[in-house]
Design an enzyme around this catalytic site. Sequence first.
Site, mmCIF file in Angstrom:
data_model
loop_
_atom_site.group_PDB
_atom_site.id
_atom_site.type_symbol
_atom_site.label_atom_id
_atom_site.label_comp_id
_atom_site.label_asym_id
_atom_site.label_seq_id
_atom_site.Cartn_x
_atom_site.Cartn_y
_atom_site.Cartn_z
ATOM 1 N N ASP A 1 7.750 11.849 5.746
ATOM 2 C CA ASP A 1 6.333 11.622 5.413
ATOM 3 C C ASP A 1 5.773 12.930 4.850
ATOM 4 O O ASP A 1 6.533 13.883 4.626
ATOM 5 C CB ASP A 1 5.544 11.125 6.641
ATOM 6 C CG ASP A 1 5.320 12.229 7.672
ATOM 7 O OD1 ASP A 1 5.988 13.285 7.581
ATOM 8 O OD2 ASP A 1 4.471 12.046 8.557
ATOM 9 N N TYR B 1 9.788 4.601 5.355
ATOM 10 C CA TYR B 1 9.285 5.484 6.404
ATOM 11 C C TYR B 1 9.011 4.699 7.690
ATOM 12 O O TYR B 1 9.482 5.055 8.774
ATOM 13 C CB TYR B 1 7.988 6.219 5.957
ATOM 14 C CG TYR B 1 7.319 6.817 7.157
ATOM 15 C CD1 TYR B 1 7.800 8.004 7.700
ATOM 16 C CD2 TYR B 1 6.311 6.138 7.831
ATOM 17 C CE1 TYR B 1 7.264 8.515 8.864
ATOM 18 C CE2 TYR B 1 5.764 6.643 8.991
ATOM 19 C CZ TYR B 1 6.244 7.829 9.501
ATOM 20 O OH TYR B 1 5.733 8.315 10.669
ATOM 21 N N GLU C 1 2.370 2.794 13.925
ATOM 22 C CA GLU C 1 2.836 3.235 12.604
ATOM 23 C C GLU C 1 2.019 2.602 11.487
ATOM 24 O O GLU C 1 1.724 3.245 10.488
ATOM 25 C CB GLU C 1 4.330 2.921 12.424
ATOM 26 C CG GLU C 1 5.229 3.808 13.267
ATOM 27 C CD GLU C 1 4.989 5.307 13.037
ATOM 28 O OE1 GLU C 1 4.629 5.693 11.910
ATOM 29 O OE2 GLU C 1 5.151 6.092 13.990
#
Length: 329
Positions: free
Chosen positions: A129, A111, A26
């Site tokens: 996103d 996020y 991520e």
Amino acid sequence: MDWFRAEGRDYPWRNNADPYAVFVSEAMLQQTQIATVLGKGYFSRWMRAFPTWEALAAAEETEILKEWEGLGYYNRARNLQKAAKRVTEEFGGRLPEDLETILSLPGVGRYTAGAVLSFAFNRRAPIVDGNVVRVFSRLISYSEPVDTTGAARLFWGLADDLTPGDEPRIYNSAIMELGQRICLRSSPECGICPVQVWCLAHSQGAVEAIPQKKRRAETLLREERVLFSLREGRIFLCPETGSRRKGLWRLPEISGAASEDLVEVLRFDYPITRYRVTLIVFINEGASSSFEKEISEGGWFAAGEGEMLPPLGSPYRKVLRMMLLRGMI
Ligand code: SF4
């Protein structure tokens, strides 16, 4: 979710619910395309170099920046290590499964926290996103700009409503991948889209006009003059200044006046934030030049193919590559 179960892509971090691997992926994907992270081997190299929170926490900053070299936004790498130190020191090497703690780690926003919770722990946590925004804005035919606080509130609320308690990992992967592969920015594949029956933009013929963005700030032009100085196969590099680029190295910058005595060998443009920078590379063919007064800090590094240079910003690596191709190194 049925579509994703049948068609979903098989990324390495999806075969692996190790929270550390998910966290690393991520961080890498925050400002970088999947194709770069995977295709250029960044994720697998990183996992080989630093396979655990402990290994990352114990690494030298130079090693970390070297592995990150080329991905840009180097604070992501520094924050990853800070997070690894906290996980190791405060949580005994195990990432806690709660939103508050994950959000408190360096470099983690809403996020990333949602992605880590849902992908690593299959916890119900909404994520939004750019891909999700594109799908949502088209589904509800949202014709206002999507990059506003009000729109963000709307889309996060929608994500929260839609994320199921059952298999949130599948749902979050599915909605993102729908944006990546089907609901494309231009010419989306509406004909094979699994949510087409609910899509207002599609039924209204407004797909290409959505999402809207606020007008972008103008791009500013800038010139950057650097010196490529080579002596006995060694190249002169100097450390970057400023906290964001700390730990990286670069070709020394020289003034317009100093470059008057030098020979231009290369120029190309590169974008950074809202600038378009024209990088002009000079070499020194004369015996002496005023540029030497301008360059104080730095050092000489072996510059041949396969040599281990310190971590360099992308434009300077490109210069080295091009000089190598031209036989100038
Ligand atoms: Fe996107 Fe087309 Fe699917 Fe609507 S129907 S969500 S515009 S791909």
